[in-house]
Write an enzyme that holds these catalytic residues in place. Structure first.
Site, PDB file in Angstrom:
ATOM      1  N   ARG A   1       0.970  -1.041   0.264  1.00 10.51           N
ATOM      2  CA  ARG A   1      -0.233  -0.157  -0.488  1.00 10.51           C
ATOM      3  C   ARG A   1       0.575   1.284  -0.277  1.00 10.51           C
ATOM      4  NH1 ARG A   1      -1.313   1.357   5.456  1.00 10.51           N
ATOM      5  NH2 ARG A   1       0.540  -0.492   7.216  1.00 10.51           N
TER       6      ARG A   1
ATOM      7  N   ARG B   1      -0.750 -15.820   4.527  1.00  5.20           N
ATOM      8  CA  ARG B   1      -1.848 -17.301   4.404  1.00  5.20           C
ATOM      9  C   ARG B   1      -2.248 -17.064   2.998  1.00  5.20           C
ATOM     10  NH1 ARG B   1      -0.634 -17.448   8.387  1.00  5.20           N
ATOM     11  NH2 ARG B   1      -1.462 -16.708  10.619  1.00  5.20           N
TER      12      ARG B   1
ATOM     13  N   GLU C   1      -7.148 -25.508   6.094  1.00  9.78           N
ATOM     14  CA  GLU C   1      -6.399 -26.116   6.381  1.00  9.78           C
ATOM     15  C   GLU C   1      -7.011 -27.132   8.008  1.00  9.78           C
ATOM     16  OE1 GLU C   1      -3.166 -23.685   7.951  1.00  9.78           O
ATOM     17  OE2 GLU C   1      -2.922 -22.980   5.739  1.00  9.78           O
TER      18      GLU C   1
ATOM     19  N   HIS D   1       1.907 -25.850   6.515  1.00 18.87           N
ATOM     20  CA  HIS D   1       1.735 -24.684   7.968  1.00 18.87           C
ATOM     21  C   HIS D   1       2.678 -24.841   8.801  1.00 18.87           C
ATOM     22  CE1 HIS D   1      -0.783 -21.336   8.932  1.00 18.87           C
ATOM     23  NE2 HIS D   1       0.315 -20.550   8.950  1.00 18.87           N
TER      24      HIS D   1
END
Length: 328
Positions: free
Chosen positions: A175, A236, A265, A285
């Site tokens: 951003r 993610r 998950e 993960h």
């Protein structure tokens, strides 16, 4: 207090030094994973303080409404898996240290493990060797390549620093405020999101998952990547539009990906389409899953329980609950 810990797969927590912080409390640890509401309601019916290991178990309204004794949920990091508004209505405190100033060094390390494994095709080379063959093909060096850092936060900064040490050109996209901070720190930023995806040889995602970043990487973005490029995601799965990564890898843009996170998950189905791809490296993960990181994280998590028991809850993400908290 009656404390329950969920999803401690390898019964690791009781081996940590910080586990002694819970001395004097009635602690129950579950090593399996359960998501069924009825089973969880039975398992947690007497629980006063619930310890969660990241987002492994979803704590939604139908479950919360069946836990009359629950007073505190203690965890670390983001909490999209918890219905916080319902917790507030029911008088349940949610404590979560967001550790905004401390990067997860294990995640940084895993990111680089996946980058190098992807560029050199290490899992595929190992599989070839174990199958009685020799070299599978020719890999790529990272030196001189362009490393894209999407999201200029505590982890992305560290990944960028290592990329520079490897002799890579580092390019940042984020951003506007974060791009300005990256430029002030001396990093190059891309002129546009389109140019960013078109330019990078390795592109690594490093953003928190929230409403503004859900699906921020689109199918169109991936289609702009080079056929020889590598996409890495240790953040993610929800940052990428649903199904977009699978289709992009099938189409060959990017040519390879390495991921530690998934839309659903735990991913336990060996027939899942993602796991069938030869150009995808997958880990379950494990970005934060080291003994050292557990010691750091659970010192915070258990500290939140100790503070609550002393009548001084900390890191409360739903402060409106304090006026009507259970047991107050």
């Amino acid at each position: 207090m009656r404390i329950t810990i969920l999803d401690d797969y390898f019964d690791t927590l009781r081996t940590l030094s910080c586990f002694s912080m819970l001395d004097g409390h009635d602690v129950t640890i579950h090593n399996d994973h359960v998501q069924d509401v009825d089973a969880l309601a039975e398992r947690l019916k007497d629980t006063e303080a619930l310890v969660l290991i990241r987002e492994r178990t979803k704590i939604r309204t139908p479950l919360l409404e069946r836990l009359p004794n629950l007073r505190l949920i203690s965890q670390r990091s983001v909490y999209p898996h918890i219905d916080v508004e319902t917790c507030t209505k029911l008088g349940i405190i949610v404590s979560s240290d967001m550790h905004a100033d401390s990067p997860s060094h294990p995640t940084v390390e895993l990111t680089w493990a996946l980058i190098l494994a992807g560029m050199r095709r290490l899992p595929q080379q190992m599989a070839s060797l174990k199958a009685g063959n020799w070299q599978l093909g020719v890999g790529h060096t990272v030196r001189g390549k362009t490393l894209g850092i999407y999201g200029y936060g505590r982890i992305g900064i560290r990944v960028a620093e290592i990329g520079k040490a490897f002799g890579m050109r580092v390019l940042v996209w984020a951003r506007e405020e974060s791009r300005a901070r990256a430029e002030a720190d001396g990093w190059e930023t891309a002129p546009s999101k389109e140019a960013f995806f078109e330019t990078c040889d390795v592109l690594s995602l490093h953003m928190r998952l929230k409403d503004a970043t859900q699906g921020i990487v689109t199918a169109g973005d991936l289609a702009r990547m080079k056929p020889g490029a590598l996409l890495v995601n240790t953040s993610r799965a929800g940052l990428v539009a649903p199904g977009a990564l699978l289709e992009a890898l099938r189409a060959g843009r990017p040519g390879m990906a390495a991921v530690d996170v998934y839309e659903h998950e735990p991913l336990r189905d060996p027939s899942d389409p993602l796991l069938q791809l030869d150009n995808l490296i997958c880990t379950p993960h494990i970005g934060y899953v080291t003994h050292e990181e557990y010691e750091i994280q659970f010192t915070d998590i258990f500290g939140q329980i100790v503070s609550y028991a002393a009548g001084q809850p900390i890191n409360v993400v739903n402060p409106d609950v304090l006026e009507r908290a259970r047991g107050a």
